[in-house]
Scaffold this motif. Structure first.
Motif, PDB file in Angstrom:
ATOM      1  N   ILE A 129      -5.920  36.800 -13.568  1.00  0.00           N
ATOM      2  CA  ILE A 129      -7.334  36.360 -13.610  1.00  0.00           C
ATOM      3  C   ILE A 129      -7.970  36.495 -12.240  1.00  0.00           C
ATOM      4  O   ILE A 129      -9.065  37.041 -12.075  1.00  0.00           O
ATOM      5  N   GLY A 174     -18.416  40.551 -16.681  1.00  0.00           N
ATOM      6  CA  GLY A 174     -17.081  40.844 -16.138  1.00  0.00           C
ATOM      7  C   GLY A 174     -16.280  39.575 -15.949  1.00  0.00           C
ATOM      8  O   GLY A 174     -15.099  39.472 -16.319  1.00  0.00           O
ATOM      9  N   THR A 175     -16.967  38.545 -15.375  1.00  0.00           N
ATOM     10  CA  THR A 175     -16.305  37.270 -15.126  1.00  0.00           C
ATOM     11  C   THR A 175     -15.836  36.662 -16.445  1.00  0.00           C
ATOM     12  O   THR A 175     -14.691  36.196 -16.560  1.00  0.00           O
ATOM     13  N   VAL A 211     -12.888  38.503 -17.777  1.00  0.00           N
ATOM     14  CA  VAL A 211     -11.655  38.169 -17.042  1.00  0.00           C
ATOM     15  C   VAL A 211     -11.073  36.862 -17.557  1.00  0.00           C
ATOM     16  O   VAL A 211      -9.851  36.734 -17.782  1.00  0.00           O
ATOM     17  N   PHE A 212     -11.948  35.860 -17.835  1.00  0.00           N
ATOM     18  CA  PHE A 212     -11.430  34.556 -18.279  1.00  0.00           C
ATOM     19  C   PHE A 212     -10.990  34.553 -19.732  1.00  0.00           C
ATOM     20  O   PHE A 212      -9.980  34.000 -20.072  1.00  0.00           O
ATOM     21  N   VAL A 267     -13.966  42.560 -10.401  1.00  0.00           N
ATOM     22  CA  VAL A 267     -15.344  42.491 -10.903  1.00  0.00           C
ATOM     23  C   VAL A 267     -16.334  42.192  -9.785  1.00  0.00           C
ATOM     24  O   VAL A 267     -17.356  42.847  -9.609  1.00  0.00           O
ATOM     25  N   TRP A 268     -16.052  41.197  -8.961  1.00  0.00           N
ATOM     26  CA  TRP A 268     -17.004  40.780  -7.928  1.00  0.00           C
ATOM     27  C   TRP A 268     -17.153  41.829  -6.834  1.00  0.00           C
ATOM     28  O   TRP A 268     -18.220  42.047  -6.294  1.00  0.00           O
ATOM     29  N   THR A 289     -21.893  41.242 -13.484  1.00  0.00           N
ATOM     30  CA  THR A 289     -21.092  40.215 -12.836  1.00  0.00           C
ATOM     31  C   THR A 289     -20.734  39.114 -13.842  1.00  0.00           C
ATOM     32  O   THR A 289     -19.573  38.714 -13.979  1.00  0.00           O
ATOM     33  N   LEU A 290     -21.791  38.636 -14.572  1.00  0.00           N
ATOM     34  CA  LEU A 290     -21.549  37.548 -15.524  1.00  0.00           C
ATOM     35  C   LEU A 290     -20.590  37.995 -16.629  1.00  0.00           C
ATOM     36  O   LEU A 290     -19.601  37.325 -16.942  1.00  0.00           O
ATOM     37  N   LEU A 299     -11.039  38.885 -11.304  1.00  0.00           N
ATOM     38  CA  LEU A 299     -12.277  38.390 -10.674  1.00  0.00           C
ATOM     39  C   LEU A 299     -12.585  39.152  -9.406  1.00  0.00           C
ATOM     40  O   LEU A 299     -13.724  39.546  -9.154  1.00  0.00           O
TER      41      LEU A 299
END
Lengths: 208, 467
Positions: B55, B29-30, B33-34, B62-63, B26-27, B59
């Protein structure tokens, strides 16, 4: 209790043989309380070793004792030709033994516990019996002495006469004349101190 | 490691540990994305206008995948945990059953300590159902875990022996049953309790059978004691007649002495003392007989063997007078108390002594003897021997010697040695015989365990003895 008689029988003594100390002491105390002379023994062996069994009196004997039993003592006394009358004291269930003892000539038996009077009566009887036996014995000794004075021939004549044979028969058997037999016979009567033929017969029986 | 440990709540760190990968995904992937936007731009895929939208899309992607992974992971973990907890419960239940059956197979009566252990084992095997407290009872004894409260128990399984309820296994949940395990776990818990209860029933059955056997043995022993006294009746009557005869003669002598006033006062007093002493002597004989004739259903107790044997020899002397054989008593010094039923031990000794006396029927009294000895052995047993100088045990009767009704005698039932044997065995001792070495006769031996050191004897006569 009778006083000792004039014909010099000693004071009767009651011998008590019992392994139980209490019974022995109690019996002694009881007999002493009526003025009898008492000697106690805790075993048949000790009695045989130290008592004068020829004495005038009687023996109060526990039938069941460790070591030599009452019956065995009775046998030993008989073997010694002792005349001491025996009163057996028996326990419960000793009747067969008591019967055996009576057969062998005990004067009486008494079951424990007994009444004093029963014991005293029996002792009295036994002492009388002892007197009689002592008398018999003295009499026998006297007779034996007299018989010893007889000649061999006189002895032969006496034996045949007391068998109930007539003088004639005796004479024939011994090869003597009837007259001679008569002389022997009267000598026998006077030597033996017999008053009658019946008395001579009794004496001869006692001697046998 | 103790498999019966209680579960404890895991810490927050421990709880999150299985989700390490999901969290990392999660971390990461986030972040991608950014911060991956410039890279996309360089590849010519970049579209300024669609930047924020992309973006947001990244997100969401990913989430959403992270959420999916988290759910799957959590399911897996909870399944694992259920399996583990099931396994733990099984292990606890199995070790409970194992431990219980081990405790139940210990010899002797199941005491309160053992029942307490069983209660703890049962309580520890219950956790899938919630924290449990247990009470176990059997045959008049019970034990429970400290938290057990006597309110309506949640589960109660009776222990049934020969159609009678002889006890119960009870379990209660002070905090109520745990959620989430449902009916299945409850059923398993119940069947465990039933397993324990049926094992306890076996023990109850064994205890009942042992008690019955003991009662039978005691009755038989009592019966043979009475028959022994019957055989000795003649001797006993004689023994009682002795002091009675003495008393009668002393009393009559006293009477005559007082009446004729010829006796000295001390003599009379002495006779009266003797009367008293002889009455006591008779009383003593009766005391010994009464003691011997009692039912004797008393428990094993520390007793002083010397006193017992002395009394027995006095009783046997009733017979030895009959056989005109002495009995010698040779007691070792410093023998500890023994753990025994006094009457039964006397019975054994009396039996052996009487047998010895009878064996010497044909032996001349001066060569005959019975010797009773005691000694303390290294194995903490006290050994009593009864030696005779008889003809010895014939070889053909040797094998049946301790069997009932195998008598060679004309009197008696032939139970003497067999009951003696079973009495000694039930005391934890042994009974055997040896042929005398170098001289005629037989020696019978029996052993009895010594009482624990410091035990105090409580015998009838009130005399106390300590080791």
């Amino acid at each position: 209790v009778k006083e000792p008689e004039a014909n010099a029988l000693p004071v009767p003594v009651v011998f008590v043989v019992d392994d139980d100390e209490a019974v022995r002491n109690a019996t002694r105390m009881l007999l002493q309380s009526v003025g009898l002379a008492v000697e106690t023994f805790d075993s048949a062996d000790r009695f045989l070793a130290s008592a004068d069994v020829a004495r005038h009196g009687c023996l109060v004997l526990d039938i069941r004792m460790p070591g030599m039993s009452g019956l065995e003592l009775q046998e030993k006394l008989a073997a010694r030709n002792a005349t001491l009358p025996i009163i057996f004291i028996t326990g419960h269930g000793d009747v067969p033994m008591a019967v055996q003892a009576m057969r062998r000539g005990a004067v009486d038996f008494l079951e424990k516990p007994f009444r004093d009077q029963d014991l005293l009566d029996r002792i009295q009887r036994a002492i009388t019996e002892s007197e009689r036996r002592m008398g018999d014995r003295q009499e026998q000794a006297r007779l034996a002495e007299r018989a010893a004075a007889l000649t061999a021939r006189e002895r032969e004549v006496m034996d045949l006469v007391v068998d109930g044979k007539a003088n004639k028969v005796v004479a024939a058997e011994l090869g003597l004349s009837e007259r001679t037999v008569e002389i022997h016979r009267s000598r026998v009567m006077s030597k033996m101190g017999a008053e009658s033929l019946a008395e001579l017969v009794r004496m001869a029986m006692a001697l046998r | 490691m103790n498999p019966l440990r209680r579960h404890r709540a895991p810490s927050a760190g421990e709880r999150l540990a299985p989700f390490r990968i999901v969290i990392a995904y999660t971390l990461l992937g986030t972040l991608l994305v950014f911060f991956n936007d410039p890279a996309l731009h360089a590849l010519g895929l970049d579209d300024e206008a669609h930047g924020p939208l992309r973006i947001a899309g990244g997100l969401v992607w990913v989430w959403a995948t992270a959420a999916l992974m988290f759910t799957l992971r959590r399911r897996r973990i909870s399944a694992d945990r259920r399996h583990e907890s099931d396994l733990n419960a099984r292990v606890n239940q199995l070790s409970c059953l194992y431990e219980v059956s081990r405790l139940l197979h210990l010899p002797g009566v199941l005491g309160e300590a053992a029942l307490g252990s069983i209660a703890r084992l049962v309580a520890n095997a219950m956790p899938p159902l919630g924290r449990a407290e247990a009470r176990v009872s059997l045959d008049g004894r019970e034990a429970f875990t400290p938290g057990f409260r006597d309110r309506e128990p949640m589960v109660r399984i009776p222990v049934v022996v020969r159609a009678r309820v002889l006890g119960a296994v009870e379990v209660m949940f002070p905090e109520g049953p745990a959620d989430g395990n449902g009916y299945r776990g409850f059923e398993e818990g119940t069947s465990l309790l039933e397993g324990v209860a049926s094992q306890l029933a076996l023990v109850g059955e064994r205890q009942l059978a042992e008690r019955e056997a003991m009662t039978h043995r005691e009755r038989l022993a009592h019966m043979t004691r009475l028959s022994l006294l019957g055989e000795m009746a003649g001797g006993i009557a004689h023994e009682i007649n002795q002091p009675l005869t003495a008393i009668a003669s002393y009393a009559q002598a006293c009477r005559r002495m007082i009446q004729s006033q010829c006796g000295e006062k001390p003599e009379v007093l002495d006779a009266m003392d003797q009367i008293g002493a002889q009455a006591f002597r008779g009383g003593e004989i009766i005391r010994r007989l009464r003691g011997f004739a009692t039912r004797g259903e008393r428990k094993r107790q520390p007793v002083e063997l010397g006193g017992l044997l002395r009394d027995v020899v006095r009783l046997a002397e009733v017979d030895s007078r009959l056989h005109r054989i002495g009995i010698r008593l040779d007691l070792a010094e410093g023998i500890p108390l023994v753990l025994a039923d006094p009457v039964q031990i006397q019975q054994v000794a009396l039996n052996l002594i009487r047998n010895g006396l009878e064996a010497m029927d044909k032996v001349p009294p001066e060569k005959a003897a019975v010797i009773v000895r005691s000694r303390w052995r290294d194995d903490n047993m006290v050994e009593v021997t009864v030696e005779d100088r008889g003809e010895g045990v014939p070889a053909e009767t040797e094998r049946s010697l301790f069997l009932p009704f195998a008598t060679t005698k004309t009197s008696g039932m032939g139970l003497g040695l067999s009951i003696s044997h079973s009495i000694v065995t039930s005391h934890g001792g042994e009974l055997w015989f040896t042929r005398n070495d170098g001289r005629p006769g037989t020696t019978f031996h029996f052993t009895i365990p010594a009482a624990p050191a410091g035990a105090v004897s409580k015998q009838d006569d009130g005399k106390e003895a300590t080791t």
